[in-house]
Design a protein around this motif. Structure first.
Motif, PDB file in Angstrom:
ATOM      1  N   GLY A 289      12.975   6.347   7.313  1.00  0.00           N
ATOM      2  CA  GLY A 289      12.195   5.201   6.868  1.00  0.00           C
ATOM      3  C   GLY A 289      10.731   5.318   7.253  1.00  0.00           C
ATOM      4  O   GLY A 289      10.393   5.820   8.326  1.00  0.00           O
ATOM      5  N   TYR A 290       9.867   4.858   6.352  1.00  0.00           N
ATOM      6  CA  TYR A 290       8.425   4.855   6.580  1.00  0.00           C
ATOM      7  C   TYR A 290       7.845   3.513   6.124  1.00  0.00           C
ATOM      8  O   TYR A 290       8.440   2.799   5.318  1.00  0.00           O
ATOM      9  CB  TYR A 290       7.721   5.954   5.775  1.00  0.00           C
ATOM     10  CG  TYR A 290       8.114   7.364   6.099  1.00  0.00           C
ATOM     11  CD1 TYR A 290       7.479   8.072   7.115  1.00  0.00           C
ATOM     12  CD2 TYR A 290       9.110   8.010   5.361  1.00  0.00           C
ATOM     13  CE1 TYR A 290       7.826   9.385   7.397  1.00  0.00           C
ATOM     14  CE2 TYR A 290       9.465   9.328   5.638  1.00  0.00           C
ATOM     15  CZ  TYR A 290       8.827  10.007   6.653  1.00  0.00           C
ATOM     16  OH  TYR A 290       9.176  11.307   6.928  1.00  0.00           O
ATOM     17  N   TYR A 291       6.637   3.225   6.625  1.00  0.00           N
ATOM     18  CA  TYR A 291       5.822   2.157   6.054  1.00  0.00           C
ATOM     19  C   TYR A 291       4.520   2.775   5.574  1.00  0.00           C
ATOM     20  O   TYR A 291       3.862   3.518   6.310  1.00  0.00           O
ATOM     21  CB  TYR A 291       5.574   1.041   7.068  1.00  0.00           C
ATOM     22  CG  TYR A 291       6.775   0.131   7.191  1.00  0.00           C
ATOM     23  CD1 TYR A 291       7.015  -0.866   6.244  1.00  0.00           C
ATOM     24  CD2 TYR A 291       7.689   0.294   8.218  1.00  0.00           C
ATOM     25  CE1 TYR A 291       8.132  -1.683   6.330  1.00  0.00           C
ATOM     26  CE2 TYR A 291       8.815  -0.511   8.310  1.00  0.00           C
ATOM     27  CZ  TYR A 291       9.026  -1.498   7.363  1.00  0.00           C
ATOM     28  OH  TYR A 291      10.144  -2.302   7.441  1.00  0.00           O
TER      29      TYR A 291
ATOM     30  N   VAL B  94       5.936  -5.236   0.855  1.00  0.00           N
ATOM     31  CA  VAL B  94       6.807  -6.008   1.742  1.00  0.00           C
ATOM     32  C   VAL B  94       6.249  -7.402   2.003  1.00  0.00           C
ATOM     33  O   VAL B  94       6.965  -8.270   2.498  1.00  0.00           O
ATOM     34  CB  VAL B  94       7.035  -5.267   3.080  1.00  0.00           C
ATOM     35  CG1 VAL B  94       7.695  -3.924   2.836  1.00  0.00           C
ATOM     36  CG2 VAL B  94       5.721  -5.080   3.836  1.00  0.00           C
TER      37      VAL B  94
ATOM     38  N   LYS C 273       0.797   2.092   4.146  1.00  0.00           N
ATOM     39  CA  LYS C 273      -0.310   1.150   3.996  1.00  0.00           C
ATOM     40  C   LYS C 273      -1.361   1.766   3.076  1.00  0.00           C
ATOM     41  O   LYS C 273      -1.744   2.925   3.258  1.00  0.00           O
ATOM     42  CB  LYS C 273      -0.948   0.824   5.355  1.00  0.00           C
ATOM     43  CG  LYS C 273      -0.047   0.064   6.299  1.00  0.00           C
ATOM     44  CD  LYS C 273      -0.793  -0.300   7.574  1.00  0.00           C
ATOM     45  CE  LYS C 273       0.091  -1.069   8.546  1.00  0.00           C
ATOM     46  NZ  LYS C 273      -0.652  -1.439   9.785  1.00  0.00           N
TER      47      LYS C 273
ATOM     48  N   ASP D 240      13.228   1.732  12.748  1.00  0.00           N
ATOM     49  CA  ASP D 240      14.607   1.330  12.476  1.00  0.00           C
ATOM     50  C   ASP D 240      15.422   1.456  13.764  1.00  0.00           C
ATOM     51  O   ASP D 240      15.309   2.434  14.497  1.00  0.00           O
ATOM     52  CB  ASP D 240      15.207   2.205  11.384  1.00  0.00           C
ATOM     53  CG  ASP D 240      14.487   2.037  10.047  1.00  0.00           C
ATOM     54  OD1 ASP D 240      13.923   0.947   9.818  1.00  0.00           O
ATOM     55  OD2 ASP D 240      14.479   2.993   9.244  1.00  0.00           O
TER      56      ASP D 240
ATOM     57  N   THR E  37       3.380   5.580   8.337  1.00  0.00           N
ATOM     58  CA  THR E  37       3.910   5.559   9.702  1.00  0.00           C
ATOM     59  C   THR E  37       5.433   5.529   9.667  1.00  0.00           C
ATOM     60  O   THR E  37       6.048   5.108   8.683  1.00  0.00           O
ATOM     61  CB  THR E  37       3.400   4.341  10.487  1.00  0.00           C
ATOM     62  OG1 THR E  37       3.765   3.137   9.803  1.00  0.00           O
ATOM     63  CG2 THR E  37       1.892   4.401  10.644  1.00  0.00           C
TER      64      THR E  37
ATOM     65  N   ALA F 258       9.002   4.161  10.364  1.00  0.00           N
ATOM     66  CA  ALA F 258       9.623   2.856  10.559  1.00  0.00           C
ATOM     67  C   ALA F 258      10.388   2.832  11.883  1.00  0.00           C
ATOM     68  O   ALA F 258      10.984   3.842  12.275  1.00  0.00           O
ATOM     69  CB  ALA F 258      10.567   2.547   9.401  1.00  0.00           C
TER      70      ALA F 258
ATOM     71  N   VAL G  43       1.104  -3.311   2.302  1.00  0.00           N
ATOM     72  CA  VAL G  43       2.107  -2.534   3.029  1.00  0.00           C
ATOM     73  C   VAL G  43       3.370  -2.408   2.186  1.00  0.00           C
ATOM     74  O   VAL G  43       3.827  -3.386   1.574  1.00  0.00           O
ATOM     75  CB  VAL G  43       2.450  -3.186   4.382  1.00  0.00           C
ATOM     76  CG1 VAL G  43       3.456  -2.334   5.155  1.00  0.00           C
ATOM     77  CG2 VAL G  43       1.201  -3.421   5.212  1.00  0.00           C
ATOM     78  N   TYR G  44       3.952  -1.207   2.184  1.00  0.00           N
ATOM     79  CA  TYR G  44       5.149  -0.923   1.408  1.00  0.00           C
ATOM     80  C   TYR G  44       6.177  -0.217   2.306  1.00  0.00           C
ATOM     81  O   TYR G  44       5.814   0.476   3.252  1.00  0.00           O
ATOM     82  CB  TYR G  44       4.844   0.005   0.231  1.00  0.00           C
ATOM     83  CG  TYR G  44       3.678  -0.418  -0.623  1.00  0.00           C
ATOM     84  CD1 TYR G  44       3.876  -1.135  -1.800  1.00  0.00           C
ATOM     85  CD2 TYR G  44       2.372  -0.076  -0.259  1.00  0.00           C
ATOM     86  CE1 TYR G  44       2.801  -1.513  -2.589  1.00  0.00           C
ATOM     87  CE2 TYR G  44       1.299  -0.458  -1.043  1.00  0.00           C
ATOM     88  CZ  TYR G  44       1.516  -1.177  -2.213  1.00  0.00           C
ATOM     89  OH  TYR G  44       0.448  -1.552  -2.988  1.00  0.00           O
ATOM     90  N   ARG G  45       7.441  -0.374   1.952  1.00  0.00           N
ATOM     91  CA  ARG G  45       8.526   0.356   2.610  1.00  0.00           C
ATOM     92  C   ARG G  45       8.874   1.579   1.763  1.00  0.00           C
ATOM     93  O   ARG G  45       8.967   1.497   0.531  1.00  0.00           O
ATOM     94  CB  ARG G  45       9.747  -0.540   2.754  1.00  0.00           C
ATOM     95  CG  ARG G  45      11.021   0.179   3.241  1.00  0.00           C
ATOM     96  CD  ARG G  45      11.069   0.385   4.712  1.00  0.00           C
ATOM     97  NE  ARG G  45      12.235   1.183   5.101  1.00  0.00           N
ATOM     98  CZ  ARG G  45      12.761   1.187   6.310  1.00  0.00           C
ATOM     99  NH1 ARG G  45      12.243   0.438   7.255  1.00  0.00           N
ATOM    100  NH2 ARG G  45      13.811   1.950   6.592  1.00  0.00           N
TER     101      ARG G  45
ATOM    102  N   ASP H 101      11.647   4.972   1.794  1.00  0.00           N
ATOM    103  CA  ASP H 101      12.797   5.642   2.396  1.00  0.00           C
ATOM    104  C   ASP H 101      13.020   6.983   1.713  1.00  0.00           C
ATOM    105  O   ASP H 101      13.116   7.054   0.480  1.00  0.00           O
ATOM    106  CB  ASP H 101      14.055   4.775   2.265  1.00  0.00           C
ATOM    107  CG  ASP H 101      13.993   3.552   3.153  1.00  0.00           C
ATOM    108  OD1 ASP H 101      14.246   3.684   4.367  1.00  0.00           O
ATOM    109  OD2 ASP H 101      13.663   2.455   2.639  1.00  0.00           O
TER     110      ASP H 101
END
Length: 249
Positions: free
Chosen positions: A55-57, A32, A59, A120, A116, A118, A46-48, A50
């Motif tokens: 949704g998650y992030y 991201v 690391k 949203d 973690t 997200a 860091v990445y998104r 789904d």
């Protein structure tokens, strides 16, 4: 540190073959933002992610270490962030939550992954600031009050956030105002020095919320203190620190 997987996320991650360090480390995703470079060749990205509407992030870190008296040889900075996430959860401080954490030593390299949830449906305070003067007075008051109550909860539980910035406070409209919670818990530590620590923790927020006016500051401090009896004292302390920071090169 033992691998952690939240019971509410385990089945979902298992369905997608992502319930392990190895799977999350190997997963191909678009970052991201630009990777953060750490001393001695370390990095953090860091990445998104789904999965089925959740949704998650994610690391991922390699040799991105932090050192302390307890851990003089260092540990992944994500380990510290994960511990603080869990601490905030135990203390009932509204904050980001973790779905998975694990770390490995591989060929002299120290790797870590943190997944973690997200936020949203939430919007960080920083994103509210460009339109601040166009908001209704009642909405501005609800937002600053939510920020003040959040700061009070952190300090009442004996913690210093350490990065109390607009980008790290997330807000969501509710029928009775706004709910607020925190992200970026890497620098959280115990509150050792009473009012001095509290002023130091609050000042960066006021310095970075330029659109806030005197009424906004009053609303924030009133919510933070729980009453208006000490507002003048705290306003003077924070103003003095703001001036001191402004005069530094």
């Amino acid at each position: 540190m033992k691998d952690f997987i939240d019971s509410d996320d385990q089945a979902l991650l298992e369905r997608h073959g992502l319930a392990s360090f190895e799977a999350l480390w190997a997963l191909e995703l678009h970052a991201v933002d630009e990777p953060n470079k750490a001393p001695r060749g370390g990095w953090s990205t860091v990445y998104r992610l789904d999965l089925e509407g959740q949704g998650y992030y994610l690391k991922r870190q390699s040799n991105s270490l932090t050192h302390s008296l307890e851990r003089p040889w260092g540990e992944p900075t994500l380990a510290r962030e994960f511990r603080n996430i869990r601490r905030y959860q135990r203390l009932d401080i509204p904050a980001i939550s973790a779905a998975f954490y694990a770390e490995r030593r591989i060929s002299g390299e120290r790797r870590a992954v943190l997944l973690t949830h997200a936020l949203d449906g939430w919007k960080d305070l920083y994103s509210w600031l460009p339109e601040w003067r166009q908001l209704a007075a009642e909405q501005r008051q609800a937002i600053v009050s939510a920020c003040g109550r959040l700061a009070r909860r952190v300090h009442e539980q004996g913690q210093v956030h350490g990065c109390f910035y607009p980008k790290h406070i997330f807000l969501q409209p509710r029928d009775d105002g706004f709910a607020a919670q925190l992200i970026d818990l890497e620098k959280t530590r115990p509150l050792f020095f009473g009012e001095r620590d509290r002023v130091k923790d609050l000042e960066p927020l006021l310095r970075r919320t330029n659109p806030w006016n005197e009424a906004d500051h009053l609303g924030f401090l009133t919510a933070y203190l729980g009453s208006g009896q000490q507002v003048d004292h705290w306003s003077q302390r924070l103003t003095a620190r703001l001036k001191d920071k402004a005069q530094r090169p």
